[in-house]
Motif scaffolding. Structure first.
Motif, PDB file in Angstrom:
ATOM      1  N   GLY A   1      -2.523  -0.466  -3.908  1.00 22.79           N
ATOM      2  CA  GLY A   1      -1.170   0.058  -3.886  1.00 22.79           C
ATOM      3  C   GLY A   1      -0.417  -0.364  -5.136  1.00 22.79           C
TER       4      GLY A   1
ATOM      5  N   SER B   1       0.854  -1.189   0.000  1.00 25.63           N
ATOM      6  CA  SER B   1       0.000   0.000   0.000  1.00 25.63           C
ATOM      7  C   SER B   1       0.891   1.240   0.000  1.00 25.63           C
ATOM      8  CB  SER B   1      -0.911   0.010   1.221  1.00 25.63           C
ATOM      9  OG  SER B   1      -0.171   0.391   2.355  1.00 25.63           O
ATOM     10  N   ARG B   2       0.275   2.354  -0.271  1.00 31.62           N
ATOM     11  CA  ARG B   2       1.052   3.595  -0.315  1.00 31.62           C
ATOM     12  C   ARG B   2       1.672   3.899   1.038  1.00 31.62           C
ATOM     13  NH1 ARG B   2      -3.083   4.182  -3.786  1.00 31.62           N
ATOM     14  NH2 ARG B   2      -2.573   4.920  -5.881  1.00 31.62           N
TER      15      ARG B   2
END
Lengths: 460, 83, 160
Positions: free
Chosen positions: B77, B30-31
């Motif tokens: 992501g 994920s970011r």
């Protein structure tokens, strides 16, 4: 030759040329016109003469004669010749007899009607056919216009031109003098100003925006800057000596006190530590001074390479993280361009890091480690870095001096520092052909805005 | 950096990001994950920075190549796929 | 797919924050055409009208900082923005505004929620007119303090 007489001469020559062209033009065209006009008159007279001399119908001829005498003014030296032509020999006889040019008569015979002039004497001739006999009618007269009117005109024109020339000479000399008067005054005044009385200024007389008042304003502006530079220089020396003497005094004092009597090893160590601290401070000051001097002058070889601004900011951030754990620097990279080429600038990595670290350190320091936000973005031809803190700010009156080395704003005595960081940063940004601008409000914060041109890279 | 025997120059940040992606090859990150592992501290920064740098990285690594390495997982992501 | 959005502006850098938020909202690969609109009453004098040119007027109104801020946004959203155009709106009522949006092919309108327009000479606040439009209108909220300064205002674009 002085500019003054140059201007006068140019003005005069221009005017003279214009007047000459104008006068000669008038004369030439009128002269031409008078010829045409006069030939027409002669021709009309020739036709009428032919009519009343040769027409069979006497009644009609009488009428023509009346018209001729009543309505046509007599021209100067007007003469009419009517003669019959039957062979070429008579043509030359006639020419001799009436003292008319032979070539003219020949051309009349050939073309039917023709005009010519010999000096001031004008000829008009027509061929007239009557009862199978060929007549030539010739009228000659002196051109009254050429001989009289044009002469008057010429005199008027010459007189006028002479007058205009006189006026022009006077005006050009007057104007050139008048134009340069204020400049002379300025020169005289500027000559009086020297380093002794640099506070003197030129009088700014009229408020209207002409070149002279602009020049005065420019001179005054220059003097202002010179004076500030002078003042800065003076301040710099006093400030620098003060900054340098403080650690020196404490070193001397510390050593003095330590040497008064014999002391314990701990005391000596403490004294040495204090001395070392002060010496380090001195070293730092001189080092930053050297940096400042080096960046202040162009021409020193500084290696410029292509660098990515975002990388530099990341590096500076980690550098400051190491030095000061309490810092609260936030990088706002939301406006980074999509194309990373727009972040590349031509610059020296170390210098840029130094500049940014100085500014960021200042920001952290003067805001008691409140958040400092760093924004990075790039427009079409500049990378823009904005550093915003919520610190104590700089009083408005003092903003003008923040780039002076050793200057410290009045509200900063609580903070450590010796006032070299910002001038150094600005010098570095200037070296990169960039701009550093600073806006500040007391107790609200300071915003530093840096713009550096994007490197133009042709090849990737 | 080298891909298919052609050199690619990366900046430190891009390199770190790529390293994290390589270490977690095949896994969707994920970011926030990326932000924390590539920049070790959790800034109060918007995750959008990750997008920007992924974008830079992609441009350098995945242009002019048929099999793309970095893939976006919508809503989740990014992932580095194995070749 | 492409859509055209309208964002009112007052040629202050700060006002571009509306555009910025609008662009950040439209993340899904849609390319956008942006029309920045400045509302201004027309000149009364005939002489002014005779020599009226929208381009000249816009150039007179906008500052270098505004241009620069706009180019920052263009670079940031390079792949998403197709075109940014500046338009003047001279209408008085919502009908004129409808014509304006039709002529420019506007699909959506983004307006700031709290921002006070900084109005120059003949400019007026287009909000009441815009709000009467039947097109989808999105109100965007962002913090803004201070006034539109002449210089050094470029950093205002970074405000969140």
């Amino acid at each position: 030759m002085k500019t003054q007489s140059k201007i006068a001469l140019v003005l005069f020559i221009c005017n003279l040329t214009l007047v000459l062209i104008f006068g000669l033009g008038i004369y030439y065209f009128l002269n031409k016109y008078s010829f045409v006009d006069f030939y027409k008159r002669l021709e009309t007279r020739a036709i009428i003469t032919a009519k009343y001399n040769l027409e069979q119908d006497t009644l009609n001829a009488e009428a023509f004669k009346t018209i001729r005498e009543q309505y046509f003014e007599k021209l100067e030296q007007e003469r009419q010749y009517v003669f019959e032509v039957n062979a070429t020999s008579t043509l030359s006889q006639a020419a001799k007899k009436y003292q008319l040019p032979l070539y003219f008569l020949k051309s009349v015979l050939k073309e039917g009607k023709t005009t010519s002039n010999d000096g001031n004497t004008f000829y008009a001739g027509i061929k007239y056919n009557l009862n199978n006999k060929l007549y030539l009618v010739v009228v000659t007269a002196e051109n009254y216009y050429v001989s009289h009117h044009l002469r008057v005109l010429r005199n008027i024109l010459f007189g006028g031109m002479f007058l205009i020339v006189l006026i022009t000479i006077y005006l050009s000399i007057y104007f050139s003098k008048h134009i340069f008067d204020p400049i002379k005054q300025i020169t005289d005044k500027v000559k009086q100003i020297s380093t002794e009385n640099i506070h003197l200024r030129l009088e700014e007389k009229d408020t209207n925006n002409n070149e002279i008042s602009e020049l005065t304003a420019t001179f005054n502006d220059l003097l202002n800057r010179l004076e500030t530079a002078f003042e800065t220089q003076k301040n710099f020396i006093s400030n620098a000596s003060h900054e340098l003497s403080t650690p020196l005094t404490s070193i001397i004092g510390e050593a003095d006190v330590a040497l008064i009597k014999e002391r314990t090893v701990e005391d000596y160590q403490l004294a040495m530590q204090n001395i070392l601290q002060q010496a380090e401070r001195l070293d730092q000051i001189t080092k930053s001074l050297v940096f400042l001097a080096r960046t202040g002058y162009k021409g020193k070889k500084i290696i410029f390479e292509i660098v990515r601004t975002d990388e530099i900011i990341w590096e500076v951030k980690s550098l400051i993280d190491q030095l000061n754990h309490q810092n609260h620097i936030i990088l706002d990279l939301n406006l980074l361009p999509e194309d990373e080429k727009r972040l590349k600038i031509k610059g020296n990595r170390q210098l840029l890091q130094l500049a940014l670290a100085n500014i960021l350190n200042n920001a952290c320091k003067h805001s008691h480690n409140k958040p400092v936000i760093v924004y990075l973005a790039s427009s079409d031809n500049q990378v823009i870095i904005v550093i915003k803190d919520e610190g104590v700010g700089i009083p408005k009156e003092e903003i003008a001096y923040i780039y002076d080395p050793f200057f410290r704003a009045s509200n900063t005595h609580l903070f450590e520092g010796y006032g070299i960081g910002l001038p150094l940063a600005r010098n570095i940004i200037k070296l990169h052909e960039g701009q550093l601008t600073l806006t500040s409000e007391v107790n609200v914060g300071t915003t530093v805005q840096i713009k550096i041109p994007i490197a133009r890279i042709l090849k990737f | 950096m080298e891909r298919n025997a052609s050199f690619i120059s990366l900046t430190a940040t891009e390199y770190r990001l790529l390293l994290v992606l390589i270490k977690n090859k095949g896994r969707v990150l994920s970011r926030v994950d990326l932000l924390e592992s590539a920049w070790d501290i959790n800034f109060n920064m918007e995750t959008n920075v990750v997008d920007v740098y992924i974008n830079y990285l992609r441009k350098k690594i995945d242009t002019d190549v048929n099999n793309k390495l970095i893939h976006t997982v919508v809503g989740m992501g990014y992932v580095l796929k194995e070749i | 797919m492409q859509k055209t959005i309208l964002v009112p502006t007052d040629f202050c850098v700060a006002s571009l924050n509306t555009l910025r938020l609008a662009l950040e909202k439209n993340q899904q690969g849609l390319s956008l055409k942006v029309v920045l609109m400045y509302a201004e009453l027309l000149e009364d004098s005939i002489a002014e009208l005779l020599f009226y040119s929208p381009e000249k007027r816009i150039n007179a109104l906008k500052s270098n900082e505004f241009d620069e801020a706009l180019s920052i946004l263009k670079n940031r959203f390079e792949n998403r923005i197709v075109e940014v155009s500046l338009e003047l709106f001279h209408g008085y009522n919502h009908q004129a505004f409808n014509h304006f949006t039709d002529a420019n092919g506007i699909d959506e309108i983004y307006i700031p929620k709290t921002y006070q327009f900084n109005l120059l000479s003949r400019g007026f606040n287009p909000m009441p007119i815009i709000k009467k439009s039947k097109l989808p209108i999105y109100e965007l909220e962002w913090q803004y303090q201070g006034v539109c300064l002449e210089n050094n205002q470029l950093h205002l674009i970074f405000n969140n």
